[in-house]
Enzyme design. Structure first.
Site, short mmCIF file in Angstrom:
data_model
loop_
_atom_site.label_atom_id
_atom_site.label_comp_id
_atom_site.label_asym_id
_atom_site.label_seq_id
_atom_site.Cartn_x
_atom_site.Cartn_y
_atom_site.Cartn_z
N THR A 65 0.84 -1.20 0.00
CA THR A 65 0.00 0.00 0.00
C THR A 65 0.88 1.24 0.00
O THR A 65 0.47 2.29 -0.50
CB THR A 65 -0.96 0.01 1.21
OG1 THR A 65 -0.22 0.12 2.42
CG2 THR A 65 -1.82 -1.25 1.24
N ARG A 186 -44.03 23.10 7.08
CA ARG A 186 -42.88 22.79 7.93
C ARG A 186 -41.58 23.17 7.22
O ARG A 186 -41.55 23.39 6.01
CB ARG A 186 -42.86 21.30 8.30
CG ARG A 186 -42.62 20.37 7.12
CD ARG A 186 -42.35 18.92 7.59
NE ARG A 186 -42.09 18.06 6.43
CZ ARG A 186 -41.71 16.78 6.52
NH1 ARG A 186 -41.59 16.21 7.69
NH2 ARG A 186 -41.47 16.08 5.42
N GLN A 234 -39.31 11.98 0.68
CA GLN A 234 -39.15 10.99 -0.39
C GLN A 234 -39.50 11.59 -1.75
O GLN A 234 -38.84 11.33 -2.76
CB GLN A 234 -40.06 9.77 -0.14
CG GLN A 234 -39.58 8.81 0.93
CD GLN A 234 -40.09 9.14 2.32
OE1 GLN A 234 -40.33 10.30 2.65
NE2 GLN A 234 -40.24 8.12 3.15
N HIS A 265 -34.38 17.56 11.30
CA HIS A 265 -35.61 18.08 11.88
C HIS A 265 -35.44 19.47 12.46
O HIS A 265 -34.52 19.72 13.24
CB HIS A 265 -36.11 17.15 12.99
CG HIS A 265 -36.32 15.74 12.54
ND1 HIS A 265 -37.17 15.40 11.51
CD2 HIS A 265 -35.81 14.56 12.99
CE1 HIS A 265 -37.16 14.08 11.35
NE2 HIS A 265 -36.34 13.55 12.24
#
Lengths: 316, 316, 316, 316
Positions: A65, A186, A234, A265
């Site tokens: 790596t 809202r 949605q 929210h």
């Protein structure tokens, strides 16, 4: 316990990959006194004939790596960074074509955008070598190459958006544990995390203009978010996805987009105990809550396309 | 151990304060279809006659932190949020003048800026109710009130800036543990954390225009960062501070500014092992390193002013 | 604006310090097959005759932060790491006595504890070279040296504790914004952040046994937290502080301790809408809330001692 | 651009799910003076007949995420929390069997462990109601239910382990970008993130004892890590996985385990410039580096089992 009396089960190795994560490379190009900056965080994952490194510890097929990290920096110098997608492609192809045992490479890149330091917009010309990190969304790119086909998934995260009206939520199922009140006005806010997959998989088709496409997708998502009168997050998500697919053109054609949208929210505070109405029409006050939060995740597809973006954009 | 045979030492209470931290209040004002948003994270700390709550647990002088939270939301509704500083002042005065035992209030506010969602700059008018979080620096304000005088310290954090040239570092002490090579052309990058204190302490002097002052200070810091040909990050810091003091006007006069500037190292990668020169003049490639990092902290003062900003902007 | 017509104010440099932050050094000692590990994150801040590095950019008095980093690793090898405090003292003295312009050094250390990997407590002897990070509190040490006196402040953070009963909260001030209900049985939880200062300031007094003292303080705080019947978090804090001072012995004498205790609210969920009583006596269910939270901060002192620990253990 | 002259493409909805994330529920049971605590962070994702909520915004089939949150708290009261897996199962079944449109539920739980506050191990009996958060690994559980079958994936994250010897790394591919030197004695450290899937999918098979199984798996992983003489982190990973599968018994039978193991590099510091040898045999000093880091990911399976754990345990 009967563990030790049973014969040991046969065990096999499944999907595996390894690589260097979070190689933070910055490349600065000078055009006289005007400089340009590219700032990428590159994570590489390779897979292939790697059974022995797991079973016996033989590293004969293992490219360290540390070498991958070196390659990122050397390639940035040798080939430049045109875009995250193009740079990812260069790297992915290098590892697969350069090392026989490596059959597949996935390169994930997070890009930090910088803007010119214009001195806070005050008088005086901007200096060509001074920058401020934009600090808004983080641009993402994922390129996978299996020796034949490339797959490019672009994306972004950390883009926080908010509509202060034109969002309702009502008409939902009420069961015995439902206490939520319906609302016709809202705040709708989310932190957009999105990934979109191009139909392009390599030559002979012309390569999309990745940067222009990115700006187009970002604009489509922002416009759909602003313009959708929303009955659910949605629905907003779907409109954003549909707009991205429709907004893509024949060259930078997008077949699929997946979103992970936390519902950030904003609760209207109950101020009645203090003799105050808290009405949305008149300077409403909200409590912005962190946790718990709704989480809305979905894929939107061009008809006929097959889904290819991993479902887990977050691990919650 | 002789602990228990010694007489118990007399123990006294020292400086103490308590309050509610991180009340996240969002207020949205409607001007027809054009909305405005203020987004503050408010933390309150009160002190005063609070010995008994510590010694006997009597809460007779204790205003619950839950009440402080309620007050933040109610005040946002009743009085609006003109600026973080003004809102902090309202709260600080309320607690000190409203409750006898409370002698001193300190209100710290972090403000998140939002910009209008213009749909990614594409055609079509912006919608007046859709926003994108700016996501660059976080604006800070601290107001303390002791019943007589107000002290206002404004600030910002998380502002990442970078100069891709005009920075040197040489001529330093070399001791037996010094291996660093001198450089005459390096990247200079930092994440600005700054606090500045106003000479204003209340009436009858006119109150500064906090928002305009904030923009002035931010611009001064950005311009000083861009325009300083830097021989050390300390020098750049000092120029930024001096510009802030000089740039302040008689009303919004700033007496003191303190910075905490991590040196976000961008190391020029050694590409010689791969046969590549990595010259700053020709598209240099850097490794952006996280840790460890230099940390430069200093206060810059107007002559004659006494320092009042806490030294610890970070706890490292 | 009259800014530019005013004479430029005289500007002076105030308190300043600089250093390398977060040097993560791990030292492993072998005692045959039994290994020992010390894991420290070291941050250094030096101050002294550093005016010129700010004013003119002359680095003649500036020891590079890169050198400080090198010194951390070299000293870990040369001198070992007996304890965080002792290692910090070695470094602080080195910088002040080694470089004329450096007049004061402050070394802050965060220590991560490891325990032996005992294979999850199953049969079979533990292997002497395998470790699991303990992952509970982070131990802290701060040493300052000004050329004459040392000051040692030890501490810890991230230690989360909870009492499921024996905590009340009532009898507080009720103003017009108070809605909180009194309670006689609540959960009391906090994440302890504490710093304590030793009276020891150097020879000829014998140096405290730092590790033993740390265990003593930690135990005293935990016991006081468990045993205090609490009427307020402030009362619990005070009992913890008093126990620390009383528990210290003549050698490792502690003069002062400061706490920053967030009240990690556990709200009893209102289950009445679902026909359920949620009584503490009968398997109560709580919502563990993140934000906002109460924040209780105080210093407890040995009588006659002067406070010396910075007030800001957090920047909220 | 020809976008708008093309017919809009047909767009379809793909995989989608929604739910409430990070419901932090704490339940405290009293057994006389001895209390018990369960501390879970619960995230729910439901899917089913949810097309319309996306297409038209009709919420007729949408159970609010707020209701899911309420259900978590009410169920914790009504049914108790036996284990994360059992509690997740209760919830998953409730949503699928209780609401016609919901066809599939996935519940992810993060559990924080607490241990008794024993006062730092000093004399004196522990108090039965005082706890300290263990703060080591976070236990994980994921339960999915589709109306017929349950699938249980348990896991853990944040478990940091280190071997100070018995690790080599050599014999790897050397290409033109390889500069890493081979080593026969290095530190091997990682932060274990693992998920394991049980073959159990519901009745009539007896339900595994989840807590006992968790302790067994954790112990197996720790023992395999300690006991493996490692030639690569991949080899260690495989040994850990094989041990988990072999260590599972007929009841708590594990078919598959997936790991994501960052290689937490500990680089031997080059102290030669200071005239010091830094030999592993004699108190070696390491720089613990954060970024970039190797990232090793693989699935280990019982022969014949089909993989079912998502590949992306991290999103890098």
């Amino acid at each position: 316990m009967t563990v030790h009396s049973r014969p040991a089960p046969a065990v096999v190795l499944g999907q595996n990959q390894y690589g260097k994560a979070e190689c933070h490379v910055v490349r600065i190009t000078r055009n006289g006194a005007t400089h340009h900056i590219k700032d990428l965080d590159v994570s590489i994952a390779l897979s292939g004939d790697l059974e022995e490194v797991h079973l016996s510890g033989s590293n004969a097929n293992c490219l360290p790596t540390d070498t991958m990290k070196n390659t990122v920096y050397a390639f940035a110098k040798q080939h430049g960074i045109e875009s995250a997608e193009q740079f990812g492609m260069l790297l992915a192809r290098h590892f697969v074509t350069g090392q026989g045992p490596i059959k597949r490479a996935r390169v994930r890149i997070a890009e930090h955008a910088w803007e010119r330091n214009d001195g806070g917009g005050r008088a005086g010309a901007a200096v060509g070598h001074s920058f401020v990190r934009k600090g808004q969304e983080t641009r993402l790119a994922q390129v996978t190459f299996d020796g034949e086909r490339s797959q490019v998934v672009s994306g972004l995260k950390d883009l926080v958006v908010l509509n202060s009206t034109n969002s309702e939520f009502w008409g939902y199922i009420k069961d015995e544990y439902t206490t939520l009140e319906e609302t016709w006005d809202r705040v709708l806010a989310t932190e957009v995390s999105a990934r979109w997959r191009f139909s392009w998989t390599g030559e002979p088709r012309p390569e999309p203009a990745w940067d222009r496409s990115y700006q187009q997708v970002r604009a489509d998502m922002l416009r759909a978010f602003a313009e959708t009168y929303s009955l659910s997050l949605q629905q907003t998500l779907y409109e954003m996805g549909a707009r991205v697919i429709a907004g893509s053109d024949e060259v930078a054609e997008i077949d699929e987009v997946r979103f992970s949208l936390p519902n950030k929210h904003h609760f209207l505070v109950d101020l009645k105990p203090f003799g105050l109405e808290n009405d949305t029409a008149d300077s409403a006050v909200y409590h912005a809550s962190d946790r718990p939060y709704g989480l809305i995740e979905a894929t939107v597809l061009r008809e006929g396309a097959e889904a290819g973006i991993p479902l887990d954009l977050t691990n919650l």
